[in-house]
Write an enzyme that holds these catalytic residues in place. Structure first.
Site, PDB file in Angstrom:
ATOM      1  N   ASN A 144       0.803  -1.221   0.000  1.00 51.17           N
ATOM      2  CA  ASN A 144       0.000   0.000   0.000  1.00 51.17           C
ATOM      3  C   ASN A 144       0.839   1.275   0.000  1.00 51.17           C
ATOM      4  OD1 ASN A 144      -2.521   1.693   0.691  1.00 51.17           O
ATOM      5  ND2 ASN A 144      -1.170   2.065   2.444  1.00 51.17           N
TER       6      ASN A 144
ATOM      7  N   TYR B 236       3.434   9.505 -11.210  1.00 53.76           N
ATOM      8  CA  TYR B 236       2.640   8.662 -10.304  1.00 53.76           C
ATOM      9  C   TYR B 236       1.785   7.680 -11.105  1.00 53.76           C
ATOM     10  CZ  TYR B 236      -1.082   7.520  -6.922  1.00 53.76           C
ATOM     11  OH  TYR B 236      -1.997   6.878  -6.117  1.00 53.76           O
TER      12      TYR B 236
END
Length: 251
Positions: free
Chosen positions: A90, A155
């Site tokens: 995560n 990203y």
């Protein structure tokens, strides 16, 4: 969906989506190792979850981009809680800005944490999963990695890489009792989304209106998908990418 007897490792576990995932896994009966760059925050949350869920929960300081640190922490988790059965990759970072205004140090850090961090932590736990012939690996991607997102070019690239990494690894481990899947949150109420609001309230409002359900997601909307992929009910599902976006992306 019960996870009794399983040990889970969640990276980036101290806040936002990571904290919600950790809470849901602990409620399902798993022992949970919370790993975060902020070790104090991870240990504090671990204490709270242990008290509220009754599961064994421990916190650790870990930089996912440093392989030596990851190896040491995984060793400590194995000593404290046992071998890792469930890995939730995560940990992630971003910086909202136009690509032409971004700089190489920013690119390097985003790639190191979001993509290489996922690779490093996965490699650190994979041999144990293969030996035990059981594993659930769940990567937290992003819809930005599926369809792209303005202001998040690098990203988006790293999250696309995470999705491809999961698919390829799923093929290699499919006969070893290991599944590998990716959960892709859409716009979710986290610190990252606060960057969007800071960059421009108009963009934030437009994002909210674009979601068919007409609301921004919460970390607790994302966590149940992770718990499902970690469970025995998902034993025949691997190499899949699930969007949790209120219908913002459909494919």
């Amino acid at each position: 969906m019960r996870l009794n007897g399983r040990t889970a490792l969640v990276t980036g576990a101290a806040g936002g989506i990571g904290a919600a995932i950790s809470r849901h896994l602990a409620r399902a009966g798993a022992q949970v190792a919370l790993a975060d760059l902020d070790g104090d925050a991870a240990r504090k949350l671990a204490g709270e979850l242990a008290d509220t869920t009754g599961s064994r929960v421990a916190g650790y300081a870990m930089d996912v981009s440093v392989s030596g640190v990851v190896a040491d922490v995984v060793g400590a988790i194995e000593t404290d809680l046992g071998g890792v059965d469930i890995l939730v990759n995560n940990a992630g970072i971003d910086r909202i800005e136009r690509f032409v205004e971004s700089t190489e140090p920013t690119w390097q850090k985003i790639v190191a944490v979001n993509y290489l961090g996922t690779v490093i932590v996965t490699r650190a736990i994979l041999d144990g999963m293969i030996e035990r012939r059981f594993g659930r690996i769940i990567n937290i991607g992003s819809d930005a990695g599926r369809v792209g997102s303005s202001g998040e070019v690098v990203y988006s690239g790293t999250k696309g890489a995470v999705i491809a990494f999961a698919k390829a690894l799923a093929r290699e481990t499919a006969t070893k009792g290991i599944t590998v899947n990716t959960v892709c949150p859409g716009p979710t109420d986290t610190a990252l989304l606060e960057q969007v609001a800071q960059a421009g309230q108009g963009r934030f409002d437009a994002l909210s209106k674009a979601v068919p359900m007409k609301r921004i997601g919460t970390p607790d909307d994302v966590a149940p998908a992770v718990t499902f992929f970690a469970s025995d009910e998902a034993a025949y599902i691997t190499g899949q990418t699930l969007s949790v976006s209120g219908g913002l992306t459909m494919s």
